[in-house]
Scaffold this motif. Structure first.
Motif, PDB file in Angstrom:
ATOM      1  N   MET A 249       0.810  -1.224   0.000  1.00  0.00           N
ATOM      2  CA  MET A 249       0.000   0.000   0.000  1.00  0.00           C
ATOM      3  C   MET A 249       0.847   1.281   0.000  1.00  0.00           C
ATOM      4  O   MET A 249       0.345   2.357  -0.311  1.00  0.00           O
ATOM      5  N   LEU A 250       2.162   1.197   0.331  1.00  0.00           N
ATOM      6  CA  LEU A 250       2.995   2.376   0.483  1.00  0.00           C
ATOM      7  C   LEU A 250       3.156   3.175  -0.821  1.00  0.00           C
ATOM      8  O   LEU A 250       3.052   4.413  -0.801  1.00  0.00           O
ATOM      9  N   PRO A 251       3.410   2.568  -2.002  1.00  0.00           N
ATOM     10  CA  PRO A 251       3.533   3.361  -3.239  1.00  0.00           C
ATOM     11  C   PRO A 251       2.263   4.147  -3.572  1.00  0.00           C
ATOM     12  O   PRO A 251       2.326   5.299  -3.999  1.00  0.00           O
ATOM     13  N   ASP A 252       1.105   3.520  -3.379  1.00  0.00           N
ATOM     14  CA  ASP A 252      -0.157   4.226  -3.630  1.00  0.00           C
ATOM     15  C   ASP A 252      -0.298   5.423  -2.700  1.00  0.00           C
ATOM     16  O   ASP A 252      -0.771   6.497  -3.106  1.00  0.00           O
ATOM     17  N   LEU A 253       0.111   5.245  -1.454  1.00  0.00           N
ATOM     18  CA  LEU A 253       0.032   6.335  -0.479  1.00  0.00           C
ATOM     19  C   LEU A 253       0.942   7.492  -0.889  1.00  0.00           C
ATOM     20  O   LEU A 253       0.597   8.665  -0.763  1.00  0.00           O
ATOM     21  N   LYS A 254       2.154   7.170  -1.420  1.00  0.00           N
ATOM     22  CA  LYS A 254       3.095   8.195  -1.871  1.00  0.00           C
ATOM     23  C   LYS A 254       2.529   8.953  -3.082  1.00  0.00           C
ATOM     24  O   LYS A 254       2.646  10.200  -3.172  1.00  0.00           O
ATOM     25  N   GLU A 255       1.884   8.249  -3.986  1.00  0.00           N
ATOM     26  CA  GLU A 255       1.300   8.890  -5.166  1.00  0.00           C
ATOM     27  C   GLU A 255       0.183   9.848  -4.755  1.00  0.00           C
ATOM     28  O   GLU A 255       0.071  10.972  -5.275  1.00  0.00           O
ATOM     29  N   GLU A 256      -0.658   9.444  -3.822  1.00  0.00           N
ATOM     30  CA  GLU A 256      -1.729  10.319  -3.336  1.00  0.00           C
ATOM     31  C   GLU A 256      -1.164  11.570  -2.678  1.00  0.00           C
ATOM     32  O   GLU A 256      -1.689  12.679  -2.860  1.00  0.00           O
ATOM     33  N   LEU A 257      -0.077  11.426  -1.934  1.00  0.00           N
ATOM     34  CA  LEU A 257       0.539  12.578  -1.263  1.00  0.00           C
ATOM     35  C   LEU A 257       1.090  13.576  -2.291  1.00  0.00           C
ATOM     36  O   LEU A 257       0.937  14.802  -2.126  1.00  0.00           O
ATOM     37  N   LYS A 901       1.453  12.716   7.512  1.00  0.00           N
ATOM     38  CA  LYS A 901       1.743  11.973   8.739  1.00  0.00           C
ATOM     39  C   LYS A 901       1.515  10.483   8.538  1.00  0.00           C
ATOM     40  O   LYS A 901       2.311   9.653   9.000  1.00  0.00           O
ATOM     41  N   ALA A 902       0.414  10.119   7.831  1.00  0.00           N
ATOM     42  CA  ALA A 902       0.119   8.707   7.605  1.00  0.00           C
ATOM     43  C   ALA A 902       1.208   8.050   6.766  1.00  0.00           C
ATOM     44  O   ALA A 902       1.636   6.918   7.051  1.00  0.00           O
ATOM     45  N   TYR A 903       1.681   8.763   5.757  1.00  0.00           N
ATOM     46  CA  TYR A 903       2.738   8.204   4.916  1.00  0.00           C
ATOM     47  C   TYR A 903       4.014   8.000   5.717  1.00  0.00           C
ATOM     48  O   TYR A 903       4.671   6.949   5.632  1.00  0.00           O
ATOM     49  N   GLN A 904       4.378   9.013   6.512  1.00  0.00           N
ATOM     50  CA  GLN A 904       5.617   8.926   7.306  1.00  0.00           C
ATOM     51  C   GLN A 904       5.512   7.781   8.320  1.00  0.00           C
ATOM     52  O   GLN A 904       6.455   7.004   8.496  1.00  0.00           O
ATOM     53  N   GLU A 905       4.324   7.691   9.000  1.00  0.00           N
ATOM     54  CA  GLU A 905       4.155   6.625   9.987  1.00  0.00           C
ATOM     55  C   GLU A 905       4.179   5.252   9.341  1.00  0.00           C
ATOM     56  O   GLU A 905       4.768   4.317   9.877  1.00  0.00           O
TER      57      GLU A 905
END
Length: 1092
Positions: A249-257, A901-905
């Motif tokens: 899920m991390l790459p998708d989260l980075k793209e959204e950010l 914050k969610a991405y960093q955590e």
């Protein structure tokens, strides 16, 4: 003290879960030291005996009413015959130290371990707690006492009491007991600590290699370690799966950010428009202040205008008051003149009034006198007319008297006599008819009461006849199938019971099938007393209760369910009456022991006395029931007396269903048919009697109606006779003479009245003439006085006219003053309101300015509020359009911060867990390696000890442990020919324990048990009937081997060994032999002999 392998492993796992970051070399060295320490033997004499059992007490437990045992610190043999309750000691020890009842294989629940017939019991165990490693010695002292209270299921809750050496209760919690056992290394669920009779027999006789291997794992606690590792691996696998999902899920989260950051840059460009909004909002706020200030100025001008109006009205009021003072001066003068004129007018008016009053009185008197004249004239005329009529009537009556009426009078008298006799006869007949009617009504009331009684009896008889007919049909159906006596669905229920598989034995019932009557005269009594008990069932397990209840509900059968246990030791002889009395149990033949047990428990049939007569019942119950008697009944279903004594007998409510305790229905059916026929005849007889009563009631009604008609006819005839008699009485000669006399008197009376009336009329006319003359004179005097009064009134009217004109001026002035005063008050109110409104506006302006200054300094207002509002709407519409595109800036910024914050955590979480997982896998591999080494060490030690122990008998033995296949093969060469793996399969089979004798196999298994004992630590070891399959030689050798092993210097464990054999051949100061005696009935304490 020793530490078990499970303790060290749990500590290691706990350190891993807490994220310990110690180096691998430190962890390895610590684990090795723990392993060596857990396998070491503590030879510190100071802790010798810690955790051993000093004392056991049993109260109402299993077969014991009271048992006390004091155990030695080393060797304890408990001996006795079978059934003496030896195994109950280990069962009590297990449940007292926290073990479950199911582990003992003796009961499914703790309440079932109570002695039969008892509702509460107790087990007391005292544990030695002396030494440097004692458990909380400052709290408990040298001895810990555990008291386990046992209560019958459904009557309360069983529980624990943990006491110190002083006897004070320290705790009642199971958790505290578990903590004590953990500290003292007491594991009652471990077969290496307590090997029960059933487990011992299975282990010694029928255990397979798989069973022996599992026993080896449980005894050495390797099984628990393996489960811990398996649980740990499962948890790690779950964590790994969760971590993998989060990583994906991390790459998708980075793209959204990244997308949100780009949109935030676009939103920053709209700051200039927001500044313009702030400027317009400030100008809009101050424009409202300017509007309020303008409104305040207008209100101030309005207040000043109202003040000027008040001044003008005040001047006008002053002017009007001056003119009013002139009017008031003129008024005073005119009123004085008016008073003078009125003073001279008053005597004249008084005299006028007096004359008028006199004239009115005279006029009224004249009118009254004239009114009196008219009645006198009327009276004179009436008297004259009446006189002429009387004279005419008198002449006519005199002519009638001159004619001969004798024959007419005789006929008249005879007719009167006939009417009188007929009247008397009618009255007598009416009285007789009234008496006859009253008698008929009384007879009818008696008949109605008789009818109601017959209808009630007929209703009861018909109900009884219907019930008897229904019972006859039930008896005939039961004669074809006796099971129908227990209910319509009982046959299908029994078929389902027979076809179903049950957890325990098949349900037993209904109870009535297992009962036979020894004396048929008590049939109705026993059917009535037991009633629902005869339809009951008994089952062995709780699951079967639920299953059977479901079948009973499905077939709609009314049956109770009872759970039973082993009935082999059930003895009810002590509960029977002491006297030689016949009980319900004596009158029954019961073919099933479980049915017998349940009827004694639930219905006390051994305590219910049956008698033949009421006299026998009164004799037994007169002074209260004898010992062990709960009720006394006679064969005709009467109960006698009570526990407190006294003569009384009460009928029972009879059972009306189909008989269930008979197998010959023909006699009962014939008797029931006779009853039905008798009841049918009784119903027909009552119906005939009721019809007769109805017929008589109809006849009485008809006779009564006839008599009433006759009485009415006689009454009408009597009234007609009375009318005729009255008419005849008026036609008699005596009546005619009385009329003449009356007419003569009236004639004289009228003459006197006419003379009196004419004299009164003359006097009245003289009085009227005098009154008329006086009235005319007074009228002349009155007219003179009225002329004088008219002149005075003209002068008064002139003065009054002037006063009216003056009063009009005063009223007009007063009205004007009131008008202007009201106007002044209105202006004043308007002024006060304007002043209050002005103050409110001034306060509002000041407040609004203070509020506006909080947002910023005052700005110049260049546009009207409408223009400012229009521009604001335009700018806000633009910003709203952007907000629709990007959303609220504040909300968007909050989401952006949360997303960052969610991405960093998430990134930190994944990196942290990857490092932790790498460390845990490294530690786990080392733990696995040490576990395998420890398992190999335990296996090697067990093999070596087994070989040494079996060698003492002159045998050679080998333990083959296959950890992959999870088997343990025990191979013994009793001829000492060698056990080489290269030998043929046939030779190996010959050396398998299955080819050994019972004694050799048992001795070999005992050696295995001793070898496994050395692989684990326990403060005491209990073994039940370990020598059951041994011969005398092997038993002696095995016991000697155990004693020798127990007496080794480095062995501090206590041994509790149970055997039915005599152990007198063993001696020693550390040996205690406790011999159990068979329990005796009604003896509160069970004795035992103790031998050293």
């Amino acid at each position: 003290m020793k530490r078990t392998t499970s303790d060290s492993t749990q500590e290691s796992v706990k350190r891993i879960k807490n994220g310990s970051e110690q180096g691998s070399s430190d962890t390895e060295s610590e684990s090795e030291s723990n392993l060596e320490y857990s396998q070491s033997i503590d030879t510190n004499s100071a802790n010798h005996g810690l955790g051993t059992i000093e004392y056991i007490s049993l109260t109402n437990f299993m077969c014991h009413s009271r048992l006390e045992l004091s155990l030695g610190p080393k060797l304890n043999f408990i001996t006795g015959q079978n059934g003496s309750g030896k195994s109950a000691v280990l069962t009590a020890l297990t449940v007292a130290l926290g073990g479950k009842a199911t582990f003992t294989n003796r009961a499914s629940s703790i309440g079932n371990l109570l002695k039969e017939g008892q509702d509460i019991g107790e087990v007391i165990v005292k544990i030695r707690n002396k030494g440097p490693d004692a458990y909380k010695p400052d709290v408990y002292g040298d001895t810990i006492t555990v008291v386990r209270t046992i209560v019958r299921t459904g009557l309360g809750t069983s529980g624990y009491k943990i006491k110190g050496q002083s006897g004070r209760i320290i705790s009642t919690k199971h958790e505290d007991l578990q903590a004590i056992c953990d500290h003292l290394q007491i594991e009652v669920a471990n077969p290496m600590a307590i090997l029960t009779q059933d487990n011992a027999r299975g282990f010694l006789s029928n255990s397979t290699p798989k069973d022996k291997y599992n026993f080896f794992l449980r005894g050495t606690q390797l099984e628990k370690l393996a489960k811990d590792y398996k649980q740990f691996d499962d948890k790690m696998e779950q964590i790994q799966i969760s971590l993998q999902k989060k990583s994906e899920m991390l790459p998708d989260l980075k793209e959204e950010l990244d997308t949100m950051n780009k949109r935030w840059d676009d939103m920053e460009k709209a700051k200039d428009m927001e500044a313009r909004v702030n400027e317009l909002q400030a100008e809009q706020i101050w424009s409202k202040v300017e509007l309020l200030e303008n409104k305040t100025d207008k209100q101030r001008q309005n207040k000043d205008n109202v003040g000027e109006k008040i001044k003008e009205v005040t001047v006008r009021i002053d002017r009007i008051n001056e003119s009013l003072q002139g009017y008031q001066l003129v008024n005073r003068k005119l009123r004085k003149q008016l008073d003078d004129e009125k003073s001279t007018l008053t005597p004249l008016t008084d005299e006028e009034k007096s004359l008028i009053q006199n004239l009115q009185q005279q006029k009224n008197l004249i009118i009254e006198q004239k009114r009196l004249k008219e009645p006198l004239l009327n009276d004179i005329n009436e008297c004259k007319e009446s006189q002429s009529q009387v004279i005419y009537r008198y002449d006519q009556e005199m002519k009638k008297l001159n004619v001969d009426h004798r024959a007419q009078r005789d006929a008249h008298d005879q007719k009167m006599k006939d009417y009188e006799m007929k009247k008397e006869d009618n009255i007598a007949r009416q009285s007789q008819i009234t008496n006859d009617i009253q008698l008929l009504e009384e007879e009818g009331e008696d008949m109605n009461r008789n009818r109601l009684d017959l209808e009630r009896e007929l209703n009861q008889a018909e109900n009884t006849y219907r019930h008897s007919t229904q019972r006859l049909r039930e008896l005939e159906a039961s004669s074809r199938d006796s099971i129908n006596s227990y209910g319509q669905g009982m046959s299908q229920l029994l078929r389902d019971i027979n076809s179903k598989r049950w957890k325990g034995k098949k349900p037993i019932g209904p109870f009535g099938l297992f009962l036979k009557l020894k004396d048929s005269k008590f049939h109705n009594l026993i059917e009535t007393y037991l009633n629902s008990q005869l339809n009951s069932f008994a089952v062995e397990t709780q699951d079967d209760i639920r299953e059977l209840q479901s079948l009973i509900n499905r077939h709609r059968v009314k049956s109770q369910i009872y759970k039973y246990s082993n009935v082999s030791n059930f003895d009810f002889s002590t509960g029977q009456p002491s006297r030689n009395l016949r009980t319900m149990l004596d009158a029954l033949q019961i073919d099933n022991d479980i049915v017998l047990q349940q009827l004694i428990i639930t219905a006390s049939i051994e305590k219910v006395v049956l008698v033949d007569s009421h006299a026998d019942g009164d004799d037994i119950a007169a002074r209260g029931y004898p010992e062990n008697v709960v009720a006394v009944f006679s064969s005709d279903c009467y109960q006698f007396g009570s526990r407190n004594g006294g003569l009384s007998s009460d009928p029972m409510t009879m059972y009306r269903g189909s008989p269930r305790l008979t197998h010959d229905f023909s006699v009962i059916i014939n008797e029931q048919k006779e009853v039905v026929e008798l009841q049918k005849a009784a119903v027909q007889k009552l119906r005939y009697q009721l019809n007769q009563v109805h017929s008589k009631l109809g006849d009485i009604g008809r006779r009564r109606e006839t008599l009433i008609i006759q009485r009415c006819t006689l009454e009408r005839e009597t009234r007609e006779i009375e009318l005729n008699l009255e008419s005849l009485r008026g036609e008699s000669p005596e009546a005619e003479m009385a009329v003449l006399e009356t007419l003569s008197g009236l004639k004289k009376e009228n003459e006197h009245k006419i003379e009196g009336f004419e004299s009164q009329l003359g006097l009245l006319e003289d009085q009227i003439n005098q009154l008329v003359m006086k009235y005319k004179d007074d009228r002349v005097i009155l007219q003179n006085i009225r002329d004088q009064i008219a002149k005075k009134n003209e002068a008064l009217n002139a003065i009054v006219t002037q006063l009216d004109e003056n009063d009009t001026g005063l009223a007009k002035g007063a009205s004007q003053i009131q008008f202007y005063e009201n106007k002044k008050a209105s202006y004043q109110a308007e002024y006060d309101e304007a002043e209050g409104r002005l103050q409110e506006l001034q306060q509002t302006v000041a407040t609004q300015i203070d509020l506006c200054l909080q947002y910023g300094d005052r700005v110049a207002v260049t546009k009207s509020p409408e223009e400012i509002e229009a521009e604001l709407r335009k700018v806000r519409a633009f910003l709203k359009e952007k907000e629709k595109e990007f959303g609220s800036k504040q909300a968007y910024y909050t989401k952006l911060v949360a997303k960052r914050k969610a991405y960093q955590e998430a990134r930190d979480y994944i990196l942290g867990y990857e490092k932790l997982m790498e460390y845990i896998h490294r530690v786990q591999r080392k733990r696995r390696k040490r576990y395998e080494a420890f398992k190999q060490y335990i296996s090697t030690r067990a093999k070596r000890l087994f070989a040494e122990l079996i060698k003492k008998r002159g045998y050679r033995g080998v333990l083959e442990l296959d950890h992959d296949q999870e088997t343990l093969h025990l191979k013994v060469d009793v001829n000492n020919n060698g056990l080489e793996r290269s030998q043929s399969a046939d030779d190996v089979d010959k050396r398998d324990p299955k080819t050994l004798s019972g004694g050799e196999k048992s001795y070999s298994t005992v050696c295995l048990l001793l070898a496994l004992w050395e692989s684990m630590s326990s403060p005491f070891r209990a073994l039940d009937e370990f020598d059951v399959y041994m011969d005398a030689v092997n038993r002696r050798l095995a016991i000697g081997l155990m004693v020798e092993n127990a007496r080794e210097p480095d062995n501090s464990s206590q041994y509790i060994l149970i055997t039915p054999q005599n152990m007198t051949h063993i001696s020693g100061s550390d040996l205690r032999i406790l011999k159990m005696q068979p329990p005796e009935r009604n003896q509160p304490t069970i004795d035992f002999t103790r031998a050293q």
